[in-house]
Design a protein around this motif. Structure first.
Motif, PDB file in Angstrom:
ATOM      1  N   ARG A  11       0.847  -1.205   0.000  1.00 21.13           N
ATOM      2  CA  ARG A  11       0.000   0.000   0.000  1.00 21.13           C
ATOM      3  C   ARG A  11       0.877   1.248   0.000  1.00 21.13           C
ATOM      4  O   ARG A  11       2.089   1.159   0.149  1.00 21.13           O
ATOM      5  N   GLY A  12       0.243   2.373  -0.166  1.00 22.35           N
ATOM      6  CA  GLY A  12       0.927   3.648  -0.047  1.00 22.35           C
ATOM      7  C   GLY A  12       2.118   3.808  -0.981  1.00 22.35           C
ATOM      8  O   GLY A  12       2.055   3.472  -2.165  1.00 22.35           O
ATOM      9  N   ILE A  13       3.204   4.329  -0.423  1.00 22.91           N
ATOM     10  CA  ILE A  13       4.413   4.599  -1.199  1.00 22.91           C
ATOM     11  C   ILE A  13       4.959   3.330  -1.836  1.00 22.91           C
ATOM     12  O   ILE A  13       5.342   3.324  -3.001  1.00 22.91           O
ATOM     13  N   ASN A  34       0.846  -9.364   5.053  1.00 24.78           N
ATOM     14  CA  ASN A  34      -0.308 -10.249   5.168  1.00 24.78           C
ATOM     15  C   ASN A  34      -1.213 -10.113   3.947  1.00 24.78           C
ATOM     16  O   ASN A  34      -1.429  -9.032   3.420  1.00 24.78           O
ATOM     17  N   GLU A  35      -1.685 -11.238   3.503  1.00 26.53           N
ATOM     18  CA  GLU A  35      -2.433 -11.322   2.250  1.00 26.53           C
ATOM     19  C   GLU A  35      -3.717 -10.509   2.287  1.00 26.53           C
ATOM     20  O   GLU A  35      -4.102  -9.892   1.293  1.00 26.53           O
ATOM     21  N   ARG A  39      -4.440  -6.948  -1.361  1.00 28.64           N
ATOM     22  CA  ARG A  39      -5.198  -7.305  -2.571  1.00 28.64           C
ATOM     23  C   ARG A  39      -4.757  -6.507  -3.795  1.00 28.64           C
ATOM     24  O   ARG A  39      -4.652  -7.044  -4.893  1.00 28.64           O
ATOM     25  N   SER A  40      -4.508  -5.212  -3.618  1.00 31.25           N
ATOM     26  CA  SER A  40      -4.106  -4.379  -4.761  1.00 31.25           C
ATOM     27  C   SER A  40      -2.776  -4.839  -5.335  1.00 31.25           C
ATOM     28  O   SER A  40      -2.607  -4.917  -6.560  1.00 31.25           O
ATOM     29  N   LEU A  41      -1.839  -5.144  -4.453  1.00 37.42           N
ATOM     30  CA  LEU A  41      -0.530  -5.631  -4.900  1.00 37.42           C
ATOM     31  C   LEU A  41      -0.675  -6.973  -5.600  1.00 37.42           C
ATOM     32  O   LEU A  41      -0.150  -7.175  -6.703  1.00 37.42           O
ATOM     33  N   LEU A  42      -1.381  -7.894  -4.988  1.00 34.57           N
ATOM     34  CA  LEU A  42      -1.519  -9.235  -5.549  1.00 34.57           C
ATOM     35  C   LEU A  42      -2.274  -9.215  -6.879  1.00 34.57           C
ATOM     36  O   LEU A  42      -2.011 -10.035  -7.758  1.00 34.57           O
ATOM     37  N   ALA A  43      -3.182  -8.258  -7.055  1.00 39.71           N
ATOM     38  CA  ALA A  43      -3.903  -8.136  -8.327  1.00 39.71           C
ATOM     39  C   ALA A  43      -2.957  -7.735  -9.456  1.00 39.71           C
ATOM     40  O   ALA A  43      -3.171  -8.109 -10.613  1.00 39.71           O
ATOM     41  N   LEU A  44      -1.907  -6.989  -9.130  1.00 37.65           N
ATOM     42  CA  LEU A  44      -0.930  -6.599 -10.148  1.00 37.65           C
ATOM     43  C   LEU A  44      -0.228  -7.811 -10.749  1.00 37.65           C
ATOM     44  O   LEU A  44       0.208  -7.783 -11.901  1.00 37.65           O
ATOM     45  N   LYS A  45      -0.099  -8.868  -9.964  1.00 33.38           N
ATOM     46  CA  LYS A  45       0.605 -10.073 -10.411  1.00 33.38           C
ATOM     47  C   LYS A  45      -0.054 -10.674 -11.646  1.00 33.38           C
ATOM     48  O   LYS A  45       0.629 -11.222 -12.508  1.00 33.38           O
ATOM     49  N   THR A  46      -1.373 -10.542 -11.762  1.00 38.15           N
ATOM     50  CA  THR A  46      -2.076 -11.112 -12.919  1.00 38.15           C
ATOM     51  C   THR A  46      -1.787 -10.335 -14.197  1.00 38.15           C
ATOM     52  O   THR A  46      -1.966 -10.859 -15.286  1.00 38.15           O
ATOM     53  N   LYS A  47      -1.319  -9.083 -14.064  1.00 37.58           N
ATOM     54  CA  LYS A  47      -1.072  -8.230 -15.229  1.00 37.58           C
ATOM     55  C   LYS A  47       0.411  -8.084 -15.560  1.00 37.58           C
ATOM     56  O   LYS A  47       0.741  -7.608 -16.640  1.00 37.58           O
ATOM     57  N   HIS A  48       1.286  -8.451 -14.642  1.00 35.00           N
ATOM     58  CA  HIS A  48       2.714  -8.198 -14.827  1.00 35.00           C
ATOM     59  C   HIS A  48       3.538  -9.456 -14.548  1.00 35.00           C
ATOM     60  O   HIS A  48       3.686  -9.863 -13.398  1.00 35.00           O
ATOM     61  N   LEU A  51       6.662  -9.232 -12.057  1.00 31.95           N
ATOM     62  CA  LEU A  51       6.425  -8.996 -10.629  1.00 31.95           C
ATOM     63  C   LEU A  51       6.424 -10.308  -9.862  1.00 31.95           C
ATOM     64  O   LEU A  51       5.738 -11.262 -10.241  1.00 31.95           O
ATOM     65  N   SER A  52       7.186 -10.350  -8.782  1.00 31.10           N
ATOM     66  CA  SER A  52       7.138 -11.459  -7.829  1.00 31.10           C
ATOM     67  C   SER A  52       6.686 -10.889  -6.493  1.00 31.10           C
ATOM     68  O   SER A  52       7.288  -9.940  -5.977  1.00 31.10           O
ATOM     69  N   CYS A  53       5.607 -11.438  -5.945  1.00 29.65           N
ATOM     70  CA  CYS A  53       5.091 -11.000  -4.648  1.00 29.65           C
ATOM     71  C   CYS A  53       5.539 -12.002  -3.585  1.00 29.65           C
ATOM     72  O   CYS A  53       5.372 -13.214  -3.763  1.00 29.65           O
ATOM     73  N   ILE A  54       6.088 -11.479  -2.489  1.00 28.24           N
ATOM     74  CA  ILE A  54       6.670 -12.324  -1.452  1.00 28.24           C
ATOM     75  C   ILE A  54       6.081 -11.942  -0.101  1.00 28.24           C
ATOM     76  O   ILE A  54       6.194 -10.779   0.318  1.00 28.24           O
TER      77      ILE A  54
END
Length: 96
Positions: A11-13, A34-35, A39-48, A51-54
Motif C-alpha cells: 500500500r501507499g508509497i 499479510n495477504e 489485494r491491490s498488490l496481488l492483483a498486479l501479479k495477474t497483469k505483470h 512482478l514477484s510478490c513475497i
C-alpha cells in the motif's frame, strides 16, 4: 532493465513505487506482510509477469536470509516496510 526489491509494497508509497517500476519494465520483487491487506498488490501479479510478490515480515531474519539466497542479484533495494514494536522503545530496542 533493473531488478528492484521493495519491502512494504502492499500500500501507499511501496505500492506506488511498485506500479511505477513495473510500468517502466523493471523486474520487481515486492513484499507484503499479510495477504488480507495486499489485494491491490496481488492483483498486479495477474497483469505483470515481471512482478514477484513475497509474503514477508521484516522481523523474520531467517526468512530474509532465505529470500536473499534465492535471488541472484538486485540493483535497487527500497526498504519501505514499517516495524511496530512496543511503545517506549526506539531502534535497537533501547528504552526511550
Amino acid at each position: 532493465m533493473s531488478v528492484i526489491f521493495i519491502t512494504g509494497a502492499n500500500r501507499g508509497i511501496g505500492l506506488s513505487l511498485t506500479q511505477l517500476y513495473l510500468r517502466a519494465g523493471h523486474t520487481v520483487y515486492a513484499t507484503y506482510r499479510n495477504e488480507g491487506s495486499s489485494r491491490s498488490l496481488l492483483a498486479l501479479k495477474t497483469k505483470h509477469s515481471n512482478l514477484s510478490c513475497i509474503e514477508l515480515d521484516v522481523t523474520d531474519y531467517a526468512l530474509i536470509q532465505e529470500i536473499g539466497s534465492s535471488i541472484d542479484s538486485i540493483d535497487l533495494l527500497i526498504n519501505n516496510a514499517g516495524y511496530y514494536g512496543p511503545k517506549g522503545y526506539n531502534l535497537g530496542n533501547h528504552r526511550c
